[in-house]
Design a protein around this motif. Structure first.
Motif, PDB file in Angstrom:
ATOM      1  N   LEU A 184     -17.460   7.167 -43.981  1.00 25.79           N
ATOM      2  CA  LEU A 184     -17.126   6.135 -42.981  1.00 25.79           C
ATOM      3  C   LEU A 184     -16.380   4.964 -43.641  1.00 25.79           C
ATOM      4  O   LEU A 184     -16.440   4.798 -44.868  1.00 25.79           O
ATOM      5  CB  LEU A 184     -18.404   5.635 -42.298  1.00 25.79           C
ATOM      6  N   PRO A 185     -15.693   4.109 -42.849  1.00 19.15           N
ATOM      7  CA  PRO A 185     -14.868   3.026 -43.417  1.00 19.15           C
ATOM      8  C   PRO A 185     -15.671   1.929 -44.146  1.00 19.15           C
ATOM      9  O   PRO A 185     -15.115   1.193 -44.963  1.00 19.15           O
ATOM     10  CB  PRO A 185     -14.173   2.427 -42.196  1.00 19.15           C
ATOM     11  N   THR A 188     -16.849  -0.954 -43.094  1.00 21.97           N
ATOM     12  CA  THR A 188     -16.448  -2.334 -42.806  1.00 21.97           C
ATOM     13  C   THR A 188     -17.493  -3.066 -41.965  1.00 21.97           C
ATOM     14  O   THR A 188     -17.397  -4.273 -41.762  1.00 21.97           O
ATOM     15  CB  THR A 188     -15.119  -2.358 -42.030  1.00 21.97           C
ATOM     16  N   ASN A 189     -18.458  -2.311 -41.457  1.00 18.69           N
ATOM     17  CA  ASN A 189     -19.521  -2.880 -40.612  1.00 18.69           C
ATOM     18  C   ASN A 189     -18.969  -3.703 -39.448  1.00 18.69           C
ATOM     19  O   ASN A 189     -19.483  -4.781 -39.121  1.00 18.69           O
ATOM     20  CB  ASN A 189     -20.468  -3.753 -41.453  1.00 18.69           C
ATOM     21  N   CYS A 190     -17.916  -3.206 -38.812  1.00 21.91           N
ATOM     22  CA  CYS A 190     -17.263  -3.984 -37.748  1.00 21.91           C
ATOM     23  C   CYS A 190     -18.043  -3.952 -36.423  1.00 21.91           C
ATOM     24  O   CYS A 190     -17.761  -4.706 -35.510  1.00 21.91           O
ATOM     25  CB  CYS A 190     -15.848  -3.461 -37.510  1.00 21.91           C
ATOM     26  N   LYS A 191     -19.003  -3.045 -36.304  1.00 20.76           N
ATOM     27  CA  LYS A 191     -19.899  -2.956 -35.140  1.00 20.76           C
ATOM     28  C   LYS A 191     -19.254  -2.385 -33.873  1.00 20.76           C
ATOM     29  O   LYS A 191     -19.878  -2.344 -32.818  1.00 20.76           O
ATOM     30  CB  LYS A 191     -20.524  -4.315 -34.773  1.00 20.76           C
ATOM     31  N   GLU A 192     -18.003  -1.981 -33.925  1.00 21.78           N
ATOM     32  CA  GLU A 192     -17.335  -1.515 -32.693  1.00 21.78           C
ATOM     33  C   GLU A 192     -17.957  -0.238 -32.132  1.00 21.78           C
ATOM     34  O   GLU A 192     -17.793   0.081 -30.962  1.00 21.78           O
ATOM     35  CB  GLU A 192     -15.841  -1.311 -32.947  1.00 21.78           C
ATOM     36  N   CYS A 193     -18.656   0.503 -32.976  1.00 25.76           N
ATOM     37  CA  CYS A 193     -19.285   1.740 -32.511  1.00 25.76           C
ATOM     38  C   CYS A 193     -20.585   1.466 -31.754  1.00 25.76           C
ATOM     39  O   CYS A 193     -21.184   2.370 -31.188  1.00 25.76           O
ATOM     40  CB  CYS A 193     -19.588   2.643 -33.700  1.00 25.76           C
ATOM     41  N   CYS A 203     -16.517   5.630 -33.374  1.00 26.84           N
ATOM     42  CA  CYS A 203     -15.882   4.849 -34.449  1.00 26.84           C
ATOM     43  C   CYS A 203     -14.382   5.107 -34.430  1.00 26.84           C
ATOM     44  O   CYS A 203     -13.933   6.213 -34.718  1.00 26.84           O
ATOM     45  CB  CYS A 203     -16.460   5.227 -35.815  1.00 26.84           C
ATOM     46  N   PRO A 204     -13.580   4.078 -34.120  1.00 25.32           N
ATOM     47  CA  PRO A 204     -12.128   4.303 -34.037  1.00 25.32           C
ATOM     48  C   PRO A 204     -11.439   4.339 -35.401  1.00 25.32           C
ATOM     49  O   PRO A 204     -10.243   4.597 -35.460  1.00 25.32           O
ATOM     50  CB  PRO A 204     -11.637   3.098 -33.216  1.00 25.32           C
ATOM     51  N   TYR A 205     -12.170   4.060 -36.467  1.00 24.46           N
ATOM     52  CA  TYR A 205     -11.507   3.885 -37.769  1.00 24.46           C
ATOM     53  C   TYR A 205     -11.747   5.019 -38.757  1.00 24.46           C
ATOM     54  O   TYR A 205     -11.384   4.904 -39.925  1.00 24.46           O
ATOM     55  CB  TYR A 205     -11.955   2.548 -38.395  1.00 24.46           C
ATOM     56  N   THR A 218     -24.304  -1.550 -38.381  1.00 23.01           N
ATOM     57  CA  THR A 218     -23.619  -1.289 -39.655  1.00 23.01           C
ATOM     58  C   THR A 218     -23.121   0.151 -39.662  1.00 23.01           C
ATOM     59  O   THR A 218     -23.560   0.978 -38.860  1.00 23.01           O
ATOM     60  CB  THR A 218     -24.582  -1.448 -40.857  1.00 23.01           C
ATOM     61  N   CYS A 219     -22.222   0.437 -40.617  1.00 23.43           N
ATOM     62  CA  CYS A 219     -21.749   1.819 -40.778  1.00 23.43           C
ATOM     63  C   CYS A 219     -22.913   2.730 -41.161  1.00 23.43           C
ATOM     64  O   CYS A 219     -22.972   3.888 -40.740  1.00 23.43           O
ATOM     65  CB  CYS A 219     -20.672   1.891 -41.855  1.00 23.43           C
ATOM     66  N   PHE A 266     -24.844   3.632 -38.138  1.00 18.09           N
ATOM     67  CA  PHE A 266     -24.090   4.615 -37.349  1.00 18.09           C
ATOM     68  C   PHE A 266     -24.194   5.995 -37.997  1.00 18.09           C
ATOM     69  O   PHE A 266     -24.367   7.014 -37.307  1.00 18.09           O
ATOM     70  CB  PHE A 266     -22.625   4.173 -37.260  1.00 18.09           C
TER      71      PHE A 266
END
Ligand code: SF4
Length: 447
Positions: free
Chosen positions: A12-13, A15-20, A42-44, A24-25, A28
């Protein structure tokens, strides 16, 4: 899922961006490993990681949808051999067979049964799911005409059955875009059937005389571009069906055999002419592990036990079916109407509510949240007891709706009546009700 949460996390990326939707990654990754999240949230994720993760996160038995829109029926995606290990997921689809040798009246009657036979239970509507259309005449025109008639007569998904590839193609074209299931591709004709399926947005049954034969070419259908495959392993009776279903499920789950990682279909109406034997076969197929069963008719007397059995087998044993806490009005109650209190176990609610309805006595039903337990279980767990019930009754707002002060408790917890009365004080009078729900109508009429 073949990978652990940590192995997935590494792909996984980070980055812990939370979009999913996960904080955190790593969270997820853990959810993915547990089958509780979808990778496309996860779009990334890189394309390379996507390939690895998609392969590893695919369920051992592919989920397949038959039909379109709200009536599409999903089968497969099962994860366990035994229900108590976790839960069974997508209930066996029940199909009704019509053929192009039947006269219009018989076809109409069977489709009418399929459309209308349904039962309400624990707040759910139980009904059969699919229409199987067989080209018994061998005539492509007759088959196409029957498919067109069916499309206008039912919203349920279709299984199109023919050995004649011209007929199968004509039927598939008529049902283009409706998510039909084509029955069947064999080791000799799978390339052509796959072509027809691809051109018409259909899925395909891989049919062989044995589990081994089917596993030899199911992967070739996928390689030909049709991912949605259902298996018919050629069972002709109870013994072979039971054996083959177990073989397929075990091979898919335990040996991770991708060629057998698909839902199965059993054409029960070809195994017997006896409707009650067919129902017995259906009962076994629902337990052991058919994705789809095809029956000769959808009649009420056979459907009720089969649909209830299916509901029970496919209900998550770790999650009780429960009702929302609150006041339920039955038969339009008023200020003088009696008040019954019970627990939020769905079966308790529906049995008690049905008896009150049958009594025609306007009644308030006060449902208390005890985590979906039945009366005696909740009592023995210390949840349906006087010091928990009294605060609930006082806060429920029930008192404001009535002009009397009686509250009826289930007869099975008569022993708490004294303590419950003490906890409630003089504002309420506790009345002991019946032990059995079936005695409620007579009891209410005497109030
Ligand atoms: Fe990590 Fe992707 Fe979730 Fe963002 S969306 S937190 S990158 S897994």
């Amino acid at each position: 899922m073949g990978l652990t949460g940590i192995q997935i996390f590494k792909l996984l990326p980070k980055t812990n961006c939370k979009e999913c939707g996960s904080p955190t990654c790593l969270a997820f990754a853990m959810a993915l490993a547990g089958g509780k999240a979808e990778l496309d949230k996860c779009p990334y994720v890189s394309d390379e990681a996507k390939v690895i993760l998609s392969e590893a996160s695919a369920p051992p038995i592919r989920g397949i949808k038959i039909g379109s829109g709200d009536n599409a029926k999903k089968v497969g995606e099962e994860l366990v051999l035994y229900r108590h290990e976790k839960t069974f997921i997508n209930p066996t689809a029940i199909a009704c067979l019509v053929t192009d040798k039947m006269d219009d009246a018989e076809v109409d009657a069977k489709i009418n049964n399929l459309n209308t036979v349904s039962f309400e239970r624990v707040g759910l509507t139980l009904a059969a799911d699919l229409l199987a259309i067989r080209n018994s005449s061998g005539d492509a025109g007759k088959f196409e005409a029957l498919v067109n008639k069916a499309l206008g007569a039912t919203e349920k998904g279709l299984i199109l059955m023919s050995d004649n590839l011209d007929a199968l193609e004509a039927g598939a074209k008529a049902a283009n875009g409706k998510g039909a299931l084509l029955y069947a591709a064999t080791a000799d004709n799978f390339e052509k059937v796959a072509e027809i399926a691809k051109a018409n947005g259909a899925s395909v049954v891989a049919k062989g005389a044995s589990v081994e034969e089917v596993s030899d070419f199911s992967g070739k259908i996928v390689a030909a571009g049709v991912k949605d495959v259902v298996l018919d392993t050629g069972a002709t009776d109870l013994k072979s069906m039971f054996y083959n279903e177990n073989q397929v499920r075990r091979a898919a789950l335990k040996a991770k055999n991708r060629d057998l990682g698909y839902p199965t279909i059993e054409v029960l109406c070809d195994m017997t002419d006896d409707p009650y034997k067919e129902a017995m076969l259906a009962s076994v197929a629902i337990c052991k592990y058919a994705g789809i069963i095809v029956m000769s008719d959808i009649d009420k007397e056979r459907m009720l036990p089969l649909l209830v059995q299916r509901l029970n087998i496919y209900t998550d044993p770790q999650r009780p079916m429960l009702m929302d806490e609150g006041i339920y009005e039955i038969n339009k109650p008023g200020p003088d109407s009696p008040v019954i209190i019970t627990t939020n176990f769905a079966l308790t609610y529906f049995i008690v509510a049905a008896e009150i309805e049958a009594s025609r006595v306007p009644t308030w039903l006060l449902i208390m949240d005890v985590e979906g337990m039945s009366v005696l279980t909740a009592w023995s767990a210390g949840k349906f007891v006087a010091d928990a019930m009294a605060p609930f009754v006082k806060k429920s707002g029930m008192k404001e709706k009535i002009s009397h002060n009686k509250i009826i408790i289930p007869g099975y917890v008569a022993q708490i009546s004294g303590e419950f009365q003490e906890e409630l004080g003089t504002e309420w009078e506790v009345v002991i009700g019946t032990r059995e729900a079936s005695d409620i109508p007579a009891f209410l009429k005497g109030q």
